[in-house]
Design an enzyme around this catalytic site. Structure first.
Site, PDB file in Angstrom:
ATOM      1  N   SER A  97      20.072  29.884  40.381  1.00  0.00           N
ATOM      2  CA  SER A  97      19.778  29.519  41.764  1.00  0.00           C
ATOM      3  C   SER A  97      20.768  30.160  42.735  1.00  0.00           C
ATOM      4  CB  SER A  97      19.764  27.990  41.888  1.00  0.00           C
ATOM      5  OG  SER A  97      19.290  27.575  43.133  1.00  0.00           O
ATOM      6  N   ASP A 104      17.339  31.131  48.736  1.00  0.00           N
ATOM      7  CA  ASP A 104      18.415  31.291  47.768  1.00  0.00           C
ATOM      8  C   ASP A 104      17.921  32.171  46.627  1.00  0.00           C
ATOM      9  OD1 ASP A 104      16.666  29.461  46.660  1.00  0.00           O
ATOM     10  OD2 ASP A 104      18.233  28.252  45.723  1.00  0.00           O
ATOM     11  N   ASP A 113      16.762  31.889  43.589  1.00  0.00           N
ATOM     12  CA  ASP A 113      15.504  31.671  42.870  1.00  0.00           C
ATOM     13  C   ASP A 113      14.402  31.172  43.792  1.00  0.00           C
ATOM     14  OD1 ASP A 113      16.479  29.074  43.233  1.00  0.00           O
ATOM     15  OD2 ASP A 113      15.701  28.371  41.307  1.00  0.00           O
ATOM     16  N   ASP A 132      13.807  28.461  45.523  1.00  0.00           N
ATOM     17  CA  ASP A 132      13.249  27.113  45.538  1.00  0.00           C
ATOM     18  C   ASP A 132      13.691  26.351  46.780  1.00  0.00           C
ATOM     19  OD1 ASP A 132      15.911  26.636  44.882  1.00  0.00           O
ATOM     20  OD2 ASP A 132      15.471  25.319  43.180  1.00  0.00           O
TER      21      ASP A 132
END
EC number: 5.4.2.10
Length: 459
Positions: A105, A252, A254, A256
């Site tokens: 992440s 960010d 990833d 999410d």
């Protein structure tokens, strides 16, 4: 011993904490725990889907994880570089038995992680993660011959399926197969953090009609989150002002989560984004039970503003998995975190930054107002946060003097502020937070409370 699985899967320094052997073992264990018997008569093979972010270590970890799964008899679809919520969506729409994401992440590039999704695209509960950990590295009767799985690679198909889904959330394809462009003429900047949405977000926004300037969308394996994205929005803020864009969005690594920037370069955080989207859903009759699910870190200002609009809030512990658990329990349609994780259950089973960006942009267009004007309806109370290190964090909720100090400060603040003591999940420290009508008052309350915590709980 501490659990291997943290609040968001298994994480650590790639090739030290998170090795190829561990990834192989996790894949092997996951097929034993997550393989189910719900296959239809048409599903002759067990299937899993694997995706990853842009970290260089993702290559060897994906290969090892897929090897463990295929050795366990699963055919693995390697979706390549794709956002975490993309894996969740594809796990559901392709009806595979499980999905897995290799990502850390917003963490620095040297880190990486592995987290799993069950059939339907939902993150695993603690009990399932514990089952995986319990059988990790154990020998079992693995398949042989035709029972061994295959690994296929199809990034393009996976990415296109996901982009189609994202765009359809605000621009459903018409009967004549034409693609509406609700964001036509909207000039925005998108900061992709050199991460997993570097292809997805620009394409989805453009297909919806937006005029997009893209920054930090050239991943090289090493530059993910580096002075970019939602954790470092300074470049985005400057670009929005310099380009004359009406707003900016930041993801960010990833993708999410999503934060935003208004036309003057001011940050619009997850609380304000949730407020804007909750009001829009309520007006459209789509906010189930007129309730937004938030965490203990959401600003009191959000709750007060929503209350004046007839919208209730339900509060959970920090972590989007806990937000989703509450959303499922209470049949709520929207929830999220101040950090930018927003879960829109109408379209997703987890936080989806690109979906959040699209729906936020759509609301700016539909409202006829600027993002700055919309965000102003959800003012944030001044907040102070102090980390008190080297303390007995588990005693924070039981120590009599600490609790007496909390009660004193809460009585002083009344309905115009709040305090929160939150033990760290990974370190021997307590986070002391105070919100009040003025920054000075928040500082003073937080200082007093932090001193009591230090005096009473220092190890």
């Amino acid at each position: 011993m501490p659990r291997m699985f943290g609040t968001d899967g298994v994480r650590g320094l790639a090739n030290r904490d998170l090795t190829a052997q561990l990834a192989l073992d996790l894949g092997d264990a996951a097929v034993r725990v997550l393989g189910d018997d719900e296959r239809s008569e048409f599903e002759s093979r067990r299937r899993a889907l694997v995706g990853r972010d842009t970290r260089v270590s993702g290559d060897f970890l994906a290969a090892a994880l897929s090897a463990g799964m295929s050795a366990g008899g699963f055919d693995v679809i390697d979706a390549g570089i794709i956002p975490t919520p993309g894996v969740a969506y594809l796990t559901s729409v392709l009806n595979v038995e499980m999905g897995a994401v290799i990502s850390a992440s917003h963490n620095p590039m040297p880190d990486n992680g592995i987290k799993f999704f069950a059939r339907g695209g939902f993150k695993l509960p603690d009990t399932k993660e514990d089952e995986i950990e319990a059988v990790l590295g154990q020998d079992w009767d693995r398949p042989t011959g035709a029972g061994v799985g295959r690994v296929s690679h199809d990034t393009a198909t996976a990415t296109n399926l996901y982009i189609d889904h994202l765009v359809s959330a605000i621009a459903p394809v018409g009967p004549d197969k034409s693609q509406p462009t609700p964001l036509k003429g909207l000039k925005i900047v998108a900061d992709c953090a050199n991460g997993a949405t570097s292809v997805v977000a620009p394409e989805a926004l453009r297909r919806a009609g937006a005029d997009v300037t893209v920054i930090n969308a050239s991943p090289d394996g090493y530059n993910i989150n580096k002075n970019a994205g939602s954790t470092h929005p300074e470049q985005l803020q400057a670009m929005v002002k310099a380009s004359g864009a009406v707003m900016g969005v930041a993801f960010d690594g990833d993708a999410d989560r999503c934060l935003a920037v208004d036309e003057d370069g001011n940050m619009v955080n997850g609380d304000q984004i949730m407020g804007i989207l909750a009001r829009a859903k309520k007006n459209a009759g789509k906010l189930n039970h007129d309730t937004l699910v938030v965490t203990v870190m959401s600003n009191l200002g959000l709750k007060l503003a929503l209350r004046s609009m007839g919208i209730k809030t339900v509060q959970t512990n920090v972590g989007d998995r806990y937000v989703l658990e509450e959303m499922l329990r209470g049949d709520y349609s929207l929830g999220g975190e101040q950090s930018g994780h927003v879960i829109n259950r109408e379209f997703a089973t987890t936080g989806d930054g690109t979906l959040t960006a699209l729906t936020l942009c759509n609301e700016v267009v539909k409202s006829g107002k600027s993002l700055k004007e919309l965000a102003a309806d959800f003012p944030q109370l001044p907040q102070t946060l102090i980390n008190v290190p080297n303390v007995d964090k588990m005693a924070a909720k039981t120590n009599a003097k600490v609790q007496a100090a909390v009660e004193r400060e809460e009585k002083l603040l009344g309905d115009t502020g709040r305090v929160l003591l939150r033990p760290s999940g990974t370190e021997p420290l307590v986070r002391v937070m105070a919100e009040a009508e003025t920054q000075q008052q928040a500082d003073e309350v937080c200082d007093r409370l932090a001193k009591v915590v230090a005096d009473e709980l220092t190890l």
